[in-house]
Design a protein around this motif. Structure first.
Motif, PDB file in Angstrom:
ATOM      1  N   THR A   4      28.093  34.007  41.538  1.00  0.00           N
ATOM      2  CA  THR A   4      28.714  32.986  42.383  1.00  0.00           C
ATOM      3  C   THR A   4      29.477  31.977  41.538  1.00  0.00           C
ATOM      4  O   THR A   4      28.965  31.488  40.524  1.00  0.00           O
ATOM      5  N   VAL A   5      30.688  31.669  41.978  1.00  0.00           N
ATOM      6  CA  VAL A   5      31.490  30.633  41.316  1.00  0.00           C
ATOM      7  C   VAL A   5      31.790  29.528  42.323  1.00  0.00           C
ATOM      8  O   VAL A   5      32.028  29.798  43.503  1.00  0.00           O
ATOM      9  N   PHE A   6      31.762  28.296  41.860  1.00  0.00           N
ATOM     10  CA  PHE A   6      32.041  27.110  42.672  1.00  0.00           C
ATOM     11  C   PHE A   6      33.285  26.453  42.073  1.00  0.00           C
ATOM     12  O   PHE A   6      33.303  26.101  40.887  1.00  0.00           O
ATOM     13  N   ILE A   7      34.339  26.310  42.884  1.00  0.00           N
ATOM     14  CA  ILE A   7      35.626  25.837  42.345  1.00  0.00           C
ATOM     15  C   ILE A   7      36.109  24.622  43.148  1.00  0.00           C
ATOM     16  O   ILE A   7      36.092  24.641  44.381  1.00  0.00           O
ATOM     17  N   THR A   8      36.581  23.590  42.459  1.00  0.00           N
ATOM     18  CA  THR A   8      37.127  22.421  43.157  1.00  0.00           C
ATOM     19  C   THR A   8      38.656  22.522  43.213  1.00  0.00           C
ATOM     20  O   THR A   8      39.283  23.154  42.368  1.00  0.00           O
ATOM     21  N   GLY A   9      39.232  21.889  44.244  1.00  0.00           N
ATOM     22  CA  GLY A   9      40.694  21.827  44.367  1.00  0.00           C
ATOM     23  C   GLY A   9      41.335  23.176  44.597  1.00  0.00           C
ATOM     24  O   GLY A   9      42.238  23.589  43.870  1.00  0.00           O
ATOM     25  N   THR A  10      40.890  23.883  45.655  1.00  0.00           N
ATOM     26  CA  THR A  10      41.352  25.263  45.853  1.00  0.00           C
ATOM     27  C   THR A  10      42.386  25.414  46.966  1.00  0.00           C
ATOM     28  O   THR A  10      42.672  26.528  47.393  1.00  0.00           O
ATOM     29  N   SER A  11      42.955  24.302  47.446  1.00  0.00           N
ATOM     30  CA  SER A  11      43.931  24.429  48.539  1.00  0.00           C
ATOM     31  C   SER A  11      45.214  25.106  48.058  1.00  0.00           C
ATOM     32  O   SER A  11      45.851  25.835  48.818  1.00  0.00           O
ATOM     33  N   THR A  12      45.612  24.842  46.817  1.00  0.00           N
ATOM     34  CA  THR A  12      46.858  25.410  46.281  1.00  0.00           C
ATOM     35  C   THR A  12      46.693  25.716  44.790  1.00  0.00           C
ATOM     36  O   THR A  12      45.641  25.470  44.206  1.00  0.00           O
ATOM     37  N   GLY A  13      47.743  26.229  44.180  1.00  0.00           N
ATOM     38  CA  GLY A  13      47.875  26.301  42.730  1.00  0.00           C
ATOM     39  C   GLY A  13      46.808  27.117  42.011  1.00  0.00           C
ATOM     40  O   GLY A  13      46.401  28.197  42.461  1.00  0.00           O
ATOM     41  N   ILE A  14      46.371  26.595  40.883  1.00  0.00           N
ATOM     42  CA  ILE A  14      45.446  27.307  40.004  1.00  0.00           C
ATOM     43  C   ILE A  14      44.119  27.567  40.719  1.00  0.00           C
ATOM     44  O   ILE A  14      43.545  28.655  40.615  1.00  0.00           O
ATOM     45  N   GLY A  15      43.636  26.579  41.468  1.00  0.00           N
ATOM     46  CA  GLY A  15      42.362  26.731  42.172  1.00  0.00           C
ATOM     47  C   GLY A  15      42.410  27.861  43.190  1.00  0.00           C
ATOM     48  O   GLY A  15      41.502  28.706  43.250  1.00  0.00           O
ATOM     49  N   ALA A  16      43.494  27.908  43.971  1.00  0.00           N
ATOM     50  CA  ALA A  16      43.630  28.972  44.983  1.00  0.00           C
ATOM     51  C   ALA A  16      43.738  30.335  44.308  1.00  0.00           C
ATOM     52  O   ALA A  16      43.133  31.315  44.765  1.00  0.00           O
ATOM     53  N   ALA A  17      44.494  30.407  43.204  1.00  0.00           N
ATOM     54  CA  ALA A  17      44.632  31.683  42.479  1.00  0.00           C
ATOM     55  C   ALA A  17      43.281  32.125  41.916  1.00  0.00           C
ATOM     56  O   ALA A  17      42.964  33.321  41.914  1.00  0.00           O
ATOM     57  N   ALA A  18      42.487  31.163  41.444  1.00  0.00           N
ATOM     58  CA  ALA A  18      41.165  31.506  40.888  1.00  0.00           C
ATOM     59  C   ALA A  18      40.249  32.039  41.992  1.00  0.00           C
ATOM     60  O   ALA A  18      39.509  33.005  41.775  1.00  0.00           O
ATOM     61  N   VAL A  19      40.298  31.445  43.175  1.00  0.00           N
ATOM     62  CA  VAL A  19      39.490  31.944  44.301  1.00  0.00           C
ATOM     63  C   VAL A  19      39.814  33.411  44.548  1.00  0.00           C
ATOM     64  O   VAL A  19      38.929  34.269  44.661  1.00  0.00           O
ATOM     65  N   ARG A  20      41.112  33.710  44.609  1.00  0.00           N
ATOM     66  CA  ARG A  20      41.537  35.090  44.913  1.00  0.00           C
ATOM     67  C   ARG A  20      41.086  36.058  43.817  1.00  0.00           C
ATOM     68  O   ARG A  20      40.651  37.169  44.110  1.00  0.00           O
TER      69      ARG A  20
END
Ligand SMILES: NC(=O)c1ccc[n+]([C@@H]2O[C@H](COP(=O)([O-])OP(=O)(O)OC[C@H]3O[C@@H](n4cnc5c(N)ncnc54)[C@H](OP(=O)(O)O)[C@@H]3O)[C@@H](O)[C@H]2O)c1
Length: 274
Positions: A4-20
């Motif tokens: 499991t990974v927990f990521i902040t600031g995932t609406s756009t940019g690097i955070g969203a790419a990391a989620v994917r």
């Protein structure tokens, strides 16, 4: 076992790419953002979205506790949320300075403190702080942003030692320029570059033009997500990952040159000669 990974600031940019990317590798992902309505992950398996504003202590506690309950535990924390405050230091308001540190620095402290107790109890975990090439070297007209990212870089290096005995590895991913909303909607200015009463207006315009020229060398957020994934999974104790050819190039130059020569080069580049 599924990680499991927990990521902040995932609406756009690097955070969203990391989620994917983590989701594509079969991870469970706690994708956090200020406004969950901004989430674009309904096509992804294993992703849950949580409301989290890093400047709001209650929302930090709530999101971490809920994700731990939903997923069992957090293996990796990615502190990604952040934005740039650009322009002369002299004209920055106290509120702008406070907000910049509240987001880029104190926000990281709050999320990290919320995640640490269970990581420490499990004697395992990876904490990845997204800093910047601007956490290792400075450019003109970015003093407050640099103060936050240099701060995070030193914080992370010290924490590396402190958490090693508990099996928790601290890492820094330092991107160069990345084509995201960073230089658009996320950018805050301390003064108007067109303002007649702004004594720094001329300097500001020249520096902003130099940043725009450099924009052509920017990485894509997916490339930075790959580096984050590598930091999360390579099993090493490596602290820093410099992400992007531009960032690597400039830090290599800095390491080879005298401080005086390096600073003169930066000054010339940002005066429009580079
Ligand atoms: N792009 C670059 O050139 C670059 C270079 C080096 C380092 N970085 C770093 O990379 C990280 C991600 O930036 P990005 O390039 O992906 O830019 P971005 O597309 O603007 O993304 C920034 C993210 O941070 C979020 N955020 C801002 N304030 C927040 C808060 N108080 N609480 C929670 N989330 C918050 C934004 O959420 P909202 O949608 O709610 O605003 C957004 O999801 C930042 O730490 C930045 O400093 C970027």
């Amino acid at each position: 076992m599924t990680q499991t990974v927990f990521i902040t600031g995932t609406s756009t940019g690097i955070g969203a790419a990391a989620v994917r990317l983590f989701a594509a590798h079969g991870w469970q992902v706690a994708a956090t953002m200020r406004n969950p309505a901004d989430a674009k992950f309904s096509d992804l398996l294993g992703v849950r979205v949580y409301a989290l504003d890093v400047t709001d202590a209650a929302s930090v506690q709530q999101a971490v506790a809920q994700a731990e309950q939903d997923f069992g535990s957090l293996d990796v924390l990615v502190n990604n949320a952040g934005y740039g405050l650009v322009g002369p230091f002299e004209t920055a308001t106290a509120e702008q300075i406070q907000q910049q540190f509240a987001t880029n620095v104190f926000g990281v402290f709050a999320v990290t403190q919320a995640a640490l107790p269970t990581m420490r109890a499990r004697q395992a975990g990876v904490i990845i702080n997204i800093t910047s090439v601007g956490g290792r070297t400075a450019f003109p007209m970015n003093s407050l942003y640099h103060a936050t990212k240099f701060g995070l870089d030193g914080f992370s290096e010290s924490l590396w030692y402190e958490l090693a005995p508990f099996g928790i590895r601290v890492k820094v991913v330092a991107p160069g320029g990345v084509a995201t909303d960073f230089a658009g909607r996320s950018l805050h200015m301390t003064a108007d570059p067109a303002g007649a009463a702004n004594p720094y207006a001329g300097q500001m315009r020249v520096v902003l033009a130099a940043f725009n020229r450099r924009g052509g060398a920017a990485s894509q957020p997916e490339q930075i997500a790959e580096v984050i994934y590598q930091a999360a999974t390579d099993g090493t104790t490596q602290l820093r990952y410099i992400a992007g050819a531009d960032a690597q190039g400039i830090l290599e130059a800095k390491a080879k040159m005298s401080e005086g020569n390096f600073m003169q080069m930066i000054q010339q580049n940002f005066a429009g000669n580079g």
